[in-house]
Design an enzyme around this catalytic site. Sequence first.
Site, short mmCIF file in Angstrom:
data_model
loop_
_atom_site.label_atom_id
_atom_site.label_comp_id
_atom_site.label_asym_id
_atom_site.label_seq_id
_atom_site.Cartn_x
_atom_site.Cartn_y
_atom_site.Cartn_z
N GLY A 291 -42.07 4.82 -49.02
CA GLY A 291 -41.11 3.96 -48.32
C GLY A 291 -41.73 3.33 -47.09
N SER A 292 -40.91 3.17 -46.04
CA SER A 292 -41.31 2.35 -44.90
C SER A 292 -42.44 2.92 -44.07
CB SER A 292 -40.09 2.10 -44.00
OG SER A 292 -39.13 1.33 -44.68
N THR A 293 -42.76 4.21 -44.19
CA THR A 293 -43.93 4.71 -43.46
C THR A 293 -45.20 4.02 -43.95
OG1 THR A 293 -44.13 6.56 -45.04
CG2 THR A 293 -42.90 6.97 -43.00
N ASN A 294 -45.13 3.42 -45.13
CA ASN A 294 -46.27 2.72 -45.70
C ASN A 294 -46.48 1.34 -45.07
OD1 ASN A 294 -48.32 2.88 -47.93
ND2 ASN A 294 -47.31 1.00 -48.58
N LYS A 295 -45.51 0.87 -44.28
CA LYS A 295 -45.60 -0.49 -43.73
C LYS A 295 -46.74 -0.65 -42.74
CE LYS A 295 -40.71 -1.50 -44.46
NZ LYS A 295 -39.37 -1.63 -43.85
#
Length: 576
Positions: A291-295
Site C-alpha cells: 500500500g501507501s508505504t510504497n509511495k
Amino acid sequence: MLRLGSPRRRINIGLIGMTFVLSIFAGRLIQMQGLESKVYAAAAADQRQHTETIPAKRGSITDVHGNELAVTVEAREVSIDPTKVPAAVRAGAAKLLAQQLGKDEREIAAKLSRTGTHYQLLARDVDPVVATRLLQAPIPALAAKKTYRRLYPAGDLAGSLIGFVGDEGSGLGGMEQAKNSLLAGRDGKKRVETGRDGQQIPMTSSERTAPEDGQDVRLTIDRDIQWAAQKSIGDQVRKSGAESGTVIVMDVRTAQIVAMANAPELDLNNWRKAPQSHYVNKAAADVFEPGSTNKVITAAAALEAGEVTPDTVFQVPDRIRCTDQVLRDAHAHKTESMTFRQAMAQSSNVATVMAARKVGSERLHRMLTAFGFGSTPGGGVPGAEAGLLPDYKKWSGSQNCTVAYGQGVSVTALQMASVYQTIANGGVKIEPRIVAGTKDATGRFVPAPPGKQTKVVSETTAREISTMLESAVGEEGTGQLAAIDGYRVAGKTGTANRYDARLGRYDGYTASFVGFAPADDPRLVVLSVLQNPKNGHFGGQLAAPVFKDVMTFAIKSMKIPPTGSAAPQVRMRAGQ
C-alpha cells in the site's frame, strides 16, 4: 554255557571311537586356536565392544548484550531392561516411574511388560536430580544416560525467529536450524568392552574421541526492545481483532535488526502444542501488498529522474482512469491543487499515479529493484522471502498505476523496513543483519562482517523524501498518531487491500506504518503491520500508535537524545 565276546575287542572298538571323536575336537581346537585364532578373537572382541556416542553441548543463542535466549543444560535419558523386571513389581515400578517422570502410568506399564526386548526408553530430558533419585529406588535394570536438553528462558520472546530443537538434537526452525552446524558442534565417541548385562568390563581397553561443543551465536536483537515490540503489537492485534501483526526495529546506520516481533508468537517451551502457523517468522516470510508505504519509492524515482520536486503542483481529482478501471483516492474530494509534498503527506493515490506517469513503468520498476523488491534479503534472517515484483512488461493496464501506490506488488515487512533504512541513511542501502557474531569454546568473540552497502538514490533525494515524510506525521498528514513529543519523526501510513491466497481473492486490509527518528539525524527505523484487522483498518489509526509505543521505548532504552532542532519551514499547499 553262554560264551561272551572278548572284552578286549569291545575296548578296542571303544578306544577307536573315542579317538575319532577326540580327533574331531582336536582338529576344531587347532582350527580355532591356531589357524583361525585371530578371526575368532576379533569376533569375540566385536561382541564385547560397543561404541557409545558422547553428545556435544549445543551452543547458546543470546541477544546483543549476551542475555540467553536459548541455552543447553545437562539432562538424562532414562531407560530400562523389561526382561529383568519381575512381574510382581511391575505395577509398583510403573507408578513410581510415572510420578517421577511426569508420564502416563499406563504408558510406562506397557513398556515394562514388553519382555521380548532388553531396552525400552522411558523418558528424555530428565532432570539429573530426578534420574539420580530413580536410580536409588528399588527398580531393577534401570539406566540413565547423560544427555543435554534445550531450554528457552525467555519463553515466547522472538520465538519464531529463535526456532527450536527436535528430539534428535537438530534445529527444526529459525536460527536453531539456520545456524545448526555452528550450534550443534561435533559429537564424540567412546568404544568400550561390555559383558552380557551391558556393564563395562573392568580393566579392559577403551577408546575415546572427545566431543567438540557448539559455538554460541549472538544476535543483534535487544531483549528489552524485543519485549516492548511484542507487547505492543500483541495488544494491538487483540484490540483490533487482527489476524496477525509484525514489528521490526532496525538500526539505520548498520541495518542491524534490533527487534523482530510477531503476534501471535511461538512459545518455545511448548512448541509441540502450537499450531504450525506459529512456527513461521512472519516478519521475514509473510508476503503482502504494502500500500501507501510504497509511495516513497515512486517519489524516489520521480525525484531522481528530475520529473518532479517536492514543490511541484498537481491538479488532483479524487479519481483517475487507468485503461478500463477507475482508481479513487481514499476520500472523495473536489479537484484541488496539491504540491507533491502535500500529496505524500495526505497519501493521495491519484497524485502518486500522476507522478508515476511522468517516470514511466520501466524506470519505476528499476527503482523498485534497486530498493530490493523481488530479491531475497541477505543478512542471515531465516525464512526470508523475496516477495513478488512482476516484470514491468507484464504489468496489466491498471497495474501500471496501482504499483505506484503499493498494490500489484508484494513484499515482506523486512523488505519494507529496509526501504526506509535506505532513505534514512542518505540513500545508502545496507544489507540487513541479524547475527552480531559467534563465540567459540575458548570464549573468543568473532563479530559478523558488516552488511553490503549499495547506493540507491542520491543524498539530496533521500533528504527531500525525509522532509516529505516528516510532513506526513505533521498536522496535515495521515500519520499524526505516530508523533513523539520532543522528537522529530518521519514516516508513512499504509492501508492496502489484502489478497487472501486461501480465498483466491482480495479480502480485508493490511494496515501499516513505517518511519524513523530523529528525522534530522536518523538512528532507528520502526515498522508495524497488522493483517486483516476487524476493528478499523487504516494504517494511521491502527499501526501508527504501535510505531509510537515501540519507537518511544527504543529511543529511551538506547538513550538516543532529541536533536533539539526544529522541522524546516516547507511549502505544503499550492499558493503558499
